[in-house]
Design a protein around this motif. Structure first.
Motif, PDB file in Angstrom:
ATOM      1  N   ARG A 165       0.838  -1.202   0.000  1.00 39.01           N
ATOM      2  CA  ARG A 165       0.000   0.000   0.000  1.00 39.01           C
ATOM      3  C   ARG A 165       0.874   1.254   0.000  1.00 39.01           C
ATOM      4  O   ARG A 165       0.621   2.206  -0.723  1.00 39.01           O
ATOM      5  N   GLN A 166       1.938   1.221   0.820  1.00 35.75           N
ATOM      6  CA  GLN A 166       2.842   2.378   0.869  1.00 35.75           C
ATOM      7  C   GLN A 166       3.544   2.594  -0.473  1.00 35.75           C
ATOM      8  O   GLN A 166       3.735   3.719  -0.910  1.00 35.75           O
ATOM      9  N   VAL A 167       3.927   1.485  -1.106  1.00 41.00           N
ATOM     10  CA  VAL A 167       4.593   1.589  -2.410  1.00 41.00           C
ATOM     11  C   VAL A 167       3.641   2.218  -3.422  1.00 41.00           C
ATOM     12  O   VAL A 167       4.026   3.076  -4.218  1.00 41.00           O
ATOM     13  N   GLN A 168       2.377   1.794  -3.383  1.00 41.03           N
ATOM     14  CA  GLN A 168       1.410   2.277  -4.364  1.00 41.03           C
ATOM     15  C   GLN A 168       1.022   3.730  -4.147  1.00 41.03           C
ATOM     16  O   GLN A 168       0.588   4.393  -5.070  1.00 41.03           O
ATOM     17  N   THR A 169       1.170   4.225  -2.917  1.00 40.51           N
ATOM     18  CA  THR A 169       0.696   5.576  -2.643  1.00 40.51           C
ATOM     19  C   THR A 169       1.820   6.598  -2.499  1.00 40.51           C
ATOM     20  O   THR A 169       1.564   7.744  -2.185  1.00 40.51           O
ATOM     21  N   THR A 170       3.060   6.164  -2.695  1.00 40.52           N
ATOM     22  CA  THR A 170       4.167   7.123  -2.574  1.00 40.52           C
ATOM     23  C   THR A 170       5.065   7.059  -3.797  1.00 40.52           C
ATOM     24  O   THR A 170       5.101   6.050  -4.497  1.00 40.52           O
ATOM     25  N   GLN A 171       5.796   8.136  -4.017  1.00 39.91           N
ATOM     26  CA  GLN A 171       6.762   8.170  -5.119  1.00 39.91           C
ATOM     27  C   GLN A 171       8.083   7.604  -4.630  1.00 39.91           C
ATOM     28  O   GLN A 171       8.407   7.685  -3.453  1.00 39.91           O
TER      29      GLN A 171
END
Length: 178
Positions: A165-171
């Motif tokens: 989830r963090q990977v998908q929502t951050t650059q």
């Protein structure tokens, strides 16, 4: 120490029954042990789609580029270095590495698969008893719990879904290009 209890019933001449009750929050799960930046972590096997090996050259090319997606076998994945989520070190040290490195493919809840680079796999898998951890760790979403290894070391268990989830929502953190 798990918060369960043991009861013993004994009938003379017939035998003894030991009943061991363990709270359901203590789950045993199969996990893959990985090492990143000299720390060992466990990742539940159920969260790992597959493991691929990638050459340091193509990893270096990706991490030094502005790309968000890494291409492998004609598929594209957001690729990150696991250390970014556990010790604030988003860029791997790839110089002087001669062998290919393990990359875990993890399916996020949204169905998109993300890729996580680790430094090495330790052994293939282990059965771990998941213990909940205290409030001070609750804020670190990457961590799901802890387990005690056979040699007495405490090992943190990672939450692959949360990391996805963090990977998908951050650059991705890029190398500073002047």
């Amino acid at each position: 120490s798990l918060g369960g209890h043991v009861s013993v019933e004994s009938v003379y001449g017939q035998g003894t029954t030991f009943t061991i009750r363990v709270p359901t929050t203590v789950a045993v799960s199969d996990a893959l042990m990985v090492k990143v930046a000299d720390q060992q972590f466990a990742i539940p096997l159920a969260q790992i789609d597959r493991i691929i090996r990638v050459s340091p050259a193509s990893l270096e090319q990706y991490f030094e580029s502005p790309q968000e997606l890494f291409e492998y076998e004609n598929k594209r994945y957001p690729l990150r270095y696991l250390s970014e989520f556990v010790s604030n070190q988003p860029l791997p040290r790839l110089s002087n590495i001669a062998h290919s490195l393990p990359v875990l493919l993890i399916k996020g809840n949204s169905g998109q698969t993300i890729a996580l680079l680790v430094d090495q796999l330790i052994g293939s898998r282990a059965q771990i008893v998941v213990k909940p951890i205290g409030q001070q760790f609750a804020a670190i979403g990457a961590i799901a719990g802890a387990t005690i290894l056979g040699d007495g070391q405490v090992c943190l268990i990672l939450d692959g879904q949360n990391i996805a989830r963090q990977v998908q929502t951050t650059q991705r953190v890029k190398h500073g290009h002047d």
